[in-house]
Scaffold this active site. Structure first.
Site, PDB file in Angstrom:
ATOM      1  CG  MET A 188      -1.385  -8.555  -5.979  1.00  0.00           C
ATOM      2  SD  MET A 188      -0.324  -7.736  -7.201  1.00  0.00           S
ATOM      3  CE  MET A 188       0.706  -9.109  -7.660  1.00  0.00           C
ATOM      4  NE  ARG A 189      -7.299 -12.090  -5.571  1.00  0.00           N
ATOM      5  CZ  ARG A 189      -7.215 -13.376  -5.307  1.00  0.00           C
ATOM      6  NH1 ARG A 189      -7.355 -14.272  -6.271  1.00  0.00           N
ATOM      7  NH2 ARG A 189      -6.976 -13.797  -4.088  1.00  0.00           N
ATOM      8  CG  ASN A 237      -2.530  -1.529 -12.948  1.00  0.00           C
ATOM      9  OD1 ASN A 237      -2.460  -1.527 -11.711  1.00  0.00           O
ATOM     10  ND2 ASN A 237      -1.861  -2.405 -13.681  1.00  0.00           N
ATOM     11  N   GLY A 281       0.784  -1.237   0.000  1.00  0.00           N
ATOM     12  CA  GLY A 281       0.000   0.000   0.000  1.00  0.00           C
ATOM     13  C   GLY A 281       0.813   1.284   0.000  1.00  0.00           C
ATOM     14  CB  SER A 282       4.367   2.187  -0.599  1.00  0.00           C
ATOM     15  OG  SER A 282       4.609   1.691  -1.890  1.00  0.00           O
ATOM     16  CG  HIS A 317       3.204  -3.326 -14.809  1.00  0.00           C
ATOM     17  ND1 HIS A 317       2.774  -4.415 -14.080  1.00  0.00           N
ATOM     18  CD2 HIS A 317       4.287  -3.750 -15.507  1.00  0.00           C
ATOM     19  CE1 HIS A 317       3.556  -5.449 -14.339  1.00  0.00           C
ATOM     20  NE2 HIS A 317       4.478  -5.072 -15.206  1.00  0.00           N
TER      21      HIS A 317
HETATM   22  C1  GRF Z   1       3.892  -1.454  -7.338  1.00  0.00           C
HETATM   23  O1  GRF Z   1       5.201  -1.742  -7.733  1.00  0.00           O
HETATM   24  C2  GRF Z   1       2.963  -1.360  -8.520  1.00  0.00           C
HETATM   25  O2  GRF Z   1       3.593  -0.927  -9.674  1.00  0.00           O
HETATM   26  C3  GRF Z   1       2.522  -2.795  -8.712  1.00  0.00           C
HETATM   27  O3  GRF Z   1       2.393  -3.302  -7.417  1.00  0.00           O
HETATM   28  C4  GRF Z   1       3.295  -2.592  -6.540  1.00  0.00           C
HETATM   29  C5  GRF Z   1       2.477  -2.118  -5.376  1.00  0.00           C
HETATM   30  O4  GRF Z   1       3.286  -1.584  -4.356  1.00  0.00           O
HETATM   31  N1  GRF Z   1       1.308  -2.865  -9.486  1.00  0.00           N
HETATM   32  P1  GRF Z   1       2.588  -0.909  -3.080  1.00  0.00           P
HETATM   33  O5  GRF Z   1       1.620  -1.940  -2.513  1.00  0.00           O
HETATM   34  O6  GRF Z   1       1.885   0.308  -3.545  1.00  0.00           O
HETATM   35  O7  GRF Z   1       3.704  -0.615  -2.122  1.00  0.00           O
END
Ligand code: GRF
Length: 203
Positions: free
Chosen positions: A88-89, A105, A12-13, A107
């Site tokens: 992750m879904r 999104n 969740g950063s 990535h």
């Molecule tokens: C990030 O690297 C984002 O690009 C990917 O998942 C990660 C999530 O990191 N989709 P966080 O949970 O926001 O720390």
């Protein structure tokens, strides 16, 4: 004012960076949606005072019920835009169609290279001289929707995986909130135009 809902499954950063960036703007993060009841993102949400809703996605039947439930929750918050931030879904076409061009999104690779769950590791293991991040609209595929923005950096080749990871996350935390803010601003402008048009009809 426009309303943003964030979906996250893990740390969740990005979610936290988005919440901070929207403070002192007319927009707000209305809720965090997660499929993981123990995700650290939920702790962050509690600390930040953002309501959390957990919906499980462990089976196709569960996903179907959960997506319906999420749509209901989003409607109640009058959600204008959805930001996936480590969610992750894969969302069903039915869900994606409910928010056309309103689901974004992030990535951690320069798509179309290295889609999927190991974007950072796959980028790191490549011999690519430039690595980076992609912010894109969500379509029916995995990390395949129209690209909004990419940012890259040159690697020296001597960095560790941890250093590359940190660099990518830093870039994400700068760029994702900035892009979301722009999208929210332009949605707000559309609302103004719509309400102006509405008035025009009656005058
Ligand atoms: C990030 O690297 C984002 O690009 C990917 O998942 C990660 C999530 O990191 N989709 P966080 O949970 O926001 O720390």
């Amino acid at each position: 004012m426009a309303n943003l809902a964030v979906f996250a499954s893990g740390n969740g950063s990005n979610f936290e960076a988005i919440v901070h960036a929207l403070q002192n703007t007319p927009h707000r993060v209305v809720c965090l949606i997660s499929d993981q009841p123990k995700a650290f993102a939920l702790d962050r949400a509690k600390r930040l005072g953002i309501p959390v809703h957990v919906f499980r996605f462990r089976t196709p039947a569960e996903r179907e019920t959960s997506e319906k439930g999420i749509l209901e929750v989003l409607k109640n918050y009058k959600t204008d835009l959805i930001a996936l931030a480590g969610f992750m879904r894969v969302l069903s076409p039915l869900f994606v169609d409910a928010y056309p061009k309103r689901i974004v999104n992030i990535h951690p690779s320069l798509l179309p290279k290295y889609p999927g769950v190991h974007g950072i590791r796959d980028s790191f293991l490549s011999r690519d001289p430039e690595l980076g991040i992609t912010i894109h609209y969500v379509d029916y595929g995995v990390d395949s929707g129209p690209i909004i923005l990419q940012r890259s950096f040159k690697r020296a080749g001597t960095e560790s995986l941890e250093e590359i990871e940190e660099r990518i996350h830093r870039l994400e935390h700068e760029e994702y909130p900035r892009v979301l803010l722009q999208l929210l601003d332009s949605l707000e402008q559309d609302f103004h135009k719509e309400s102006f048009k509405g008035k025009g009809v009656h005058t």
